[in-house]
Every structure is written in structure tokens, then in C-alpha cells.
Design a protein around this motif. Structure first.
Motif, short mmCIF file in Angstrom:
data_model
loop_
_atom_site.label_atom_id
_atom_site.label_comp_id
_atom_site.label_asym_id
_atom_site.label_seq_id
_atom_site.Cartn_x
_atom_site.Cartn_y
_atom_site.Cartn_z
N ILE A 114 0.84 -1.21 0.00
CA ILE A 114 0.00 0.00 0.00
C ILE A 114 0.86 1.25 0.00
O ILE A 114 0.55 2.23 -0.66
CB ILE A 114 -1.03 -0.01 1.17
CG1 ILE A 114 -2.14 1.00 0.92
CG2 ILE A 114 -0.38 0.22 2.50
CD1 ILE A 114 -3.10 0.65 -0.16
N LEU A 115 1.97 1.24 0.74
CA LEU A 115 2.84 2.42 0.80
C LEU A 115 3.52 2.70 -0.55
O LEU A 115 3.69 3.85 -0.93
CB LEU A 115 3.90 2.26 1.90
CG LEU A 115 3.35 2.30 3.32
CD1 LEU A 115 4.46 1.94 4.32
CD2 LEU A 115 2.76 3.66 3.64
N CYS A 116 3.91 1.63 -1.24
CA CYS A 116 4.57 1.80 -2.54
C CYS A 116 3.58 1.81 -3.70
O CYS A 116 3.98 1.89 -4.85
CB CYS A 116 5.59 0.68 -2.75
SG CYS A 116 6.95 0.73 -1.60
N ARG A 117 2.30 1.71 -3.39
CA ARG A 117 1.23 1.75 -4.38
C ARG A 117 1.36 0.67 -5.45
O ARG A 117 1.17 0.91 -6.64
CB ARG A 117 1.14 3.13 -5.01
CG ARG A 117 0.82 4.21 -3.97
CD ARG A 117 0.68 5.55 -4.62
NE ARG A 117 -0.35 5.47 -5.65
CZ ARG A 117 -1.44 6.20 -5.68
NH1 ARG A 117 -1.65 7.08 -4.76
NH2 ARG A 117 -2.32 6.06 -6.64
N VAL A 118 1.72 -0.55 -5.00
CA VAL A 118 1.79 -1.67 -5.93
C VAL A 118 0.76 -2.75 -5.57
O VAL A 118 0.81 -3.84 -6.09
CB VAL A 118 3.21 -2.30 -5.98
CG1 VAL A 118 4.20 -1.33 -6.57
CG2 VAL A 118 3.65 -2.78 -4.62
N GLY A 119 -0.15 -2.41 -4.68
CA GLY A 119 -1.18 -3.35 -4.30
C GLY A 119 -2.08 -2.74 -3.24
O GLY A 119 -1.99 -1.55 -2.95
N ASN A 120 -2.94 -3.56 -2.69
CA ASN A 120 -3.88 -3.12 -1.68
C ASN A 120 -3.53 -3.76 -0.34
O ASN A 120 -2.92 -4.82 -0.30
CB ASN A 120 -5.30 -3.53 -2.07
CG ASN A 120 -5.68 -2.94 -3.40
OD1 ASN A 120 -5.52 -1.75 -3.63
ND2 ASN A 120 -6.18 -3.78 -4.30
N PHE A 121 -3.95 -3.13 0.73
CA PHE A 121 -3.78 -3.70 2.06
C PHE A 121 -5.08 -4.38 2.42
O PHE A 121 -6.11 -3.75 2.59
CB PHE A 121 -3.46 -2.60 3.09
CG PHE A 121 -3.19 -3.13 4.46
CD1 PHE A 121 -1.89 -3.28 4.90
CD2 PHE A 121 -4.22 -3.50 5.30
CE1 PHE A 121 -1.63 -3.78 6.17
CE2 PHE A 121 -3.98 -4.01 6.57
CZ PHE A 121 -2.67 -4.15 7.00
N ASP A 122 -5.03 -5.70 2.55
CA ASP A 122 -6.23 -6.48 2.87
C ASP A 122 -5.91 -7.43 4.01
O ASP A 122 -5.01 -8.26 3.90
CB ASP A 122 -6.68 -7.25 1.65
CG ASP A 122 -8.09 -7.81 1.77
OD1 ASP A 122 -8.58 -7.92 2.91
OD2 ASP A 122 -8.69 -8.11 0.73
N VAL A 123 -6.62 -7.28 5.12
CA VAL A 123 -6.39 -8.13 6.28
C VAL A 123 -6.66 -9.60 5.95
O VAL A 123 -6.06 -10.50 6.55
CB VAL A 123 -7.20 -7.64 7.50
CG1 VAL A 123 -8.67 -7.95 7.35
CG2 VAL A 123 -6.65 -8.22 8.79
N ASP A 124 -7.50 -9.86 4.98
CA ASP A 124 -7.74 -11.24 4.55
C ASP A 124 -6.46 -11.89 4.04
O ASP A 124 -6.24 -13.08 4.27
CB ASP A 124 -8.80 -11.29 3.44
CG ASP A 124 -10.19 -11.01 3.94
OD1 ASP A 124 -10.33 -10.51 5.08
OD2 ASP A 124 -11.15 -11.27 3.19
N ASP A 125 -5.65 -11.13 3.33
CA ASP A 125 -4.38 -11.67 2.83
C ASP A 125 -3.49 -12.10 3.99
O ASP A 125 -2.82 -13.13 3.92
CB ASP A 125 -3.66 -10.64 1.96
CG ASP A 125 -4.37 -10.38 0.65
OD1 ASP A 125 -5.31 -11.13 0.31
OD2 ASP A 125 -3.99 -9.42 -0.04
N ILE A 126 -3.47 -11.31 5.06
CA ILE A 126 -2.66 -11.66 6.23
C ILE A 126 -3.19 -12.95 6.86
O ILE A 126 -2.41 -13.85 7.20
CB ILE A 126 -2.66 -10.50 7.25
CG1 ILE A 126 -2.00 -9.27 6.64
CG2 ILE A 126 -1.96 -10.92 8.54
CD1 ILE A 126 -2.15 -8.00 7.46
#
Length: 153
Positions: A114-126
Motif C-alpha cells: 500500500i505504501l509503494c502503491r503496488v497493491g492493496n492492504f487487505d487483512v484477509d491476505d494476512i
């Protein structure tokens, strides 16, 4: 020689995982396109539930493929990480390393995306990555038991 092959496998896995996590275009829009709006999903299992719902009630072929890629991919990508963390756990003596190590690594990856804008932050992924790591650690724990039962007398 076995240690060299083991370390080479670790390096290759980490390189492949980094490429998949940061550079692999999962859809027609490139992950490196910074004009695409990124999102943060802090609600557990919201995205996964939406994938299941869409696969059942909408175009099953399209949404089932997305479900498998997202859920299955997030789990499978961290299975080798679980094996590595399990082996490291044996050396360090910290039993919860496959769980906490995978959760922290996945949290770091999501934050970088998310910080580098190359994807999304999704708690599901974690959650799914950690589940994959636990699956890998379980497989690593079971392997010696399987070898005992399959060894010839």
C-alpha cells in the motif's frame, strides 16, 4: 552439498514470492500503475466472503477463478514460508514462530504494497498467508512421521 541446495531453494522461493507479491499483474491493470486507486480493507474475511458470494450468485466461471487465485494463491504462497519458519523454529526453540513470523511477514508485505502503491492492504491476505504458513509448518512436522511409516524394515 545438501545445505547449498537448501539455501538455493530458499533464495529462489523468496525471489519468486517477492515477484508475485510486488510485480505480478493479477488483472489487466498493471500493479505498477500508480494511477489506480488503492484500498485498505481492515475488516476480517470481508474480501474472501465477497469472492465466495460472487462465485455462487454471479458469473460462476469468472468469479470462481478469482476466488481460487486469491484464496488459494494466498494460502499456497506461504506454505513454503511455513516450512522454512518451522525449520527455523527448531533451531531457535520458539514454538509460535510459524504463526507469528508469517503474520509479521505478511503484515510487512501488505504495508509495503500500500505504501509503494503496488497493491492493496487487505487483512484477509494476512489471515490467508498465516493459514498457509501454518499448513506448511504442519506438513514439515508430519514429514518425519511419514518417513518412519514408509521406511522398509
Amino acid at each position: 552439498m545438501k545445505k547449498r541446495i537448501y539455501y538455493l531453494c530458499i533464495v529462489l522461493y523468496l525471489a519468486a514470492a517477492a515477484w508475485i507479491l510486488f510485480f505480478f499483474p493479477f488483472n489487466s491493470a498493471s500493479r505498477l500503475d500508480t494511477s489506480i486507486r488503492r484500498y485498505v480493507n481492515p475488516i476480517p474475511l470481508e474480501t474472501t466472503t465477497r469472492y465466495f458470494h460472487n462465485a455462487i450468485y454471479r458469473d460462476a466461471a469468472v468469479h470462481t477463478q478469482a476466488l481460487i487465485l486469491n484464496v488459494g494463491g494466498n494460502i499456497l504462497l506461504f506454505v513454503p514460508m511455513g516450512i522454512l519458519l518451522y525449520n527455523l523454529r527448531q533451531r531457535l526453540g520458539y514454538k509460535a514462530l510459524p504463526f507469528w513470523g508469517a503474520a509479521l511477514i505478511s503484515l510487512s508485505v501488505e504495508s509495503i504494497q500500500i505504501l509503494c502503491r503496488v497493491g492493496n492492504f487487505d487483512v484477509d491476505d494476512i489471515i490467508l498467508n498465516t493459514l498457509g504458513s501454518l499448513l506448511g509448518a504442519s506438513l514439515a512436522a508430519l514429514l518425519p512421521l511419514l518417513q518412519v511409516y514408509t521406511a522398509e524394515p
